[in-house]
Write an enzyme that holds these catalytic residues in place. Structure first.
Site, short mmCIF file in Angstrom:
data_model
loop_
_atom_site.label_atom_id
_atom_site.label_comp_id
_atom_site.label_asym_id
_atom_site.label_seq_id
_atom_site.Cartn_x
_atom_site.Cartn_y
_atom_site.Cartn_z
N ARG A 92 0.83 -1.21 0.00
CA ARG A 92 0.00 0.00 0.00
C ARG A 92 0.87 1.25 0.00
NH1 ARG A 92 -4.09 0.34 4.57
NH2 ARG A 92 -4.92 2.01 3.27
N CYS A 140 -0.61 6.39 9.04
CA CYS A 140 -0.97 5.13 8.38
C CYS A 140 -2.05 5.47 7.37
CB CYS A 140 -1.42 4.10 9.42
SG CYS A 140 -2.75 4.68 10.50
#
Length: 277
Positions: free
Chosen positions: A178, A236
């Protein structure tokens, strides 16, 4: 108080009046799963707090998937659950501490310091044949006297300004895939904030438990290099698993980092902000 508590330690304290357990189980792909699991069975006396409803503010499309909750609103919710700033709180989940760490960080932000995460979480408790119940505990509401320490987090404007005038190092807790923009399923844009480093939060764990403090310290110091923890801001996808990295650093004796609560989901909501892949 040390940031983690073992199953054995928790069992020895289980029915002491000063202990308050909070079930933080959650599934990002099924937001009702955590509450359903809690109603089926949970640790004795545990309250339930929902990531979206309790541990986050409402979304508006520009503030990320799990915005930082309003301090006064969160304090009211905590007090309604019988949690005061002086309570000994143990949070647990079934996701390696990813969601329990969010509550740990939020309570620390509001001024509570007797907060721990159950190492190994739900799975470790089951493996030890720990006591389970399915009834809702009787709760006496109290006042949570919040004293939020806003030096513990930064804003999207701080992160944007940091691109031109570096004041801190961003560390992204998402998976390496990601981070580089491969296989993004939760946010509409793949990639990362320019100049961020990557430390996947799952690398803090081994066999479902946090790695020993000395191992975490050695691994994190490879990433930190000459930086001190105060030089690092953690993010995050939405400000949740970044708290897991902050918890791991606390375990390692490297406390002091800050959180960017909006994280990637807030950052990428504005197409004018730069993206790296």
């Amino acid at each position: 108080m040390k940031p983690l508590i073992t199953v054995a330690e928790l069992k020895s304290l289980l029915h002491t009046p000063e202990l308050l357990l909070v079930d933080c189980r959650h599934d990002l792909t099924d937001v009702d799963a955590g509450r359903a699991a809690y109603l089926q069975s949970h640790l004795p006396g545990a309250r339930f707090m929902h990531l979206d409803e309790d541990l986050s503010a409402p979304k508006n499309g520009r503030n990320g998937r799990h915005p930082l909750p309003n301090a006064a609103t969160l304090a009211l919710k905590l007090g309604a659950l019988g949690i005061s700033k002086n309570s000994h709180v143990v949070a647990y989940d079934a996701s390696g501490g990813a969601f329990a760490a969010r509550l740990w960080w939020l309570l620390r932000w509001l001024g509570a310091d007797q907060v721990q995460v159950l190492d190994g979480g739900w799975q470790a408790w089951l493996a030890s044949e720990g006591e389970l119940v399915n009834g809702i505990p009787a709760i006496t509401p109290v006042i949570f006297d919040a004293t939020p320490d806003d030096a513990r987090h930064v804003s999207v404007d701080d992160v944007l300004a940091n691109l031109t005038t570096p004041q801190f190092q961003l560390v992204d807790a998402r998976s390496p895939e990601r981070f580089v923009g491969i296989g993004e399923t939760l946010d509409p844009v793949g990639g990362h904030i320019p100049d961020a480093a990557n430390r996947f939060f799952m690398h803090n764990l081994q066999d479902g438990h946090f790695k020993p403090a000395e191992v975490l310290r050695e691994e994190w110091q490879v990433l930190l290099g000459d930086m001190v923890p105060n030089d690092v801001v953690h993010q995050c996808g939405s400000g949740v698993t970044a708290c897991h990295n902050l918890l791991a650093l606390e375990v390692a004796g490297l406390s002091g980092g800050r959180l960017y609560p909006g994280s990637w989901s807030e950052w990428c909501s504005d197409p004018g902000r730069p993206v790296a892949v």
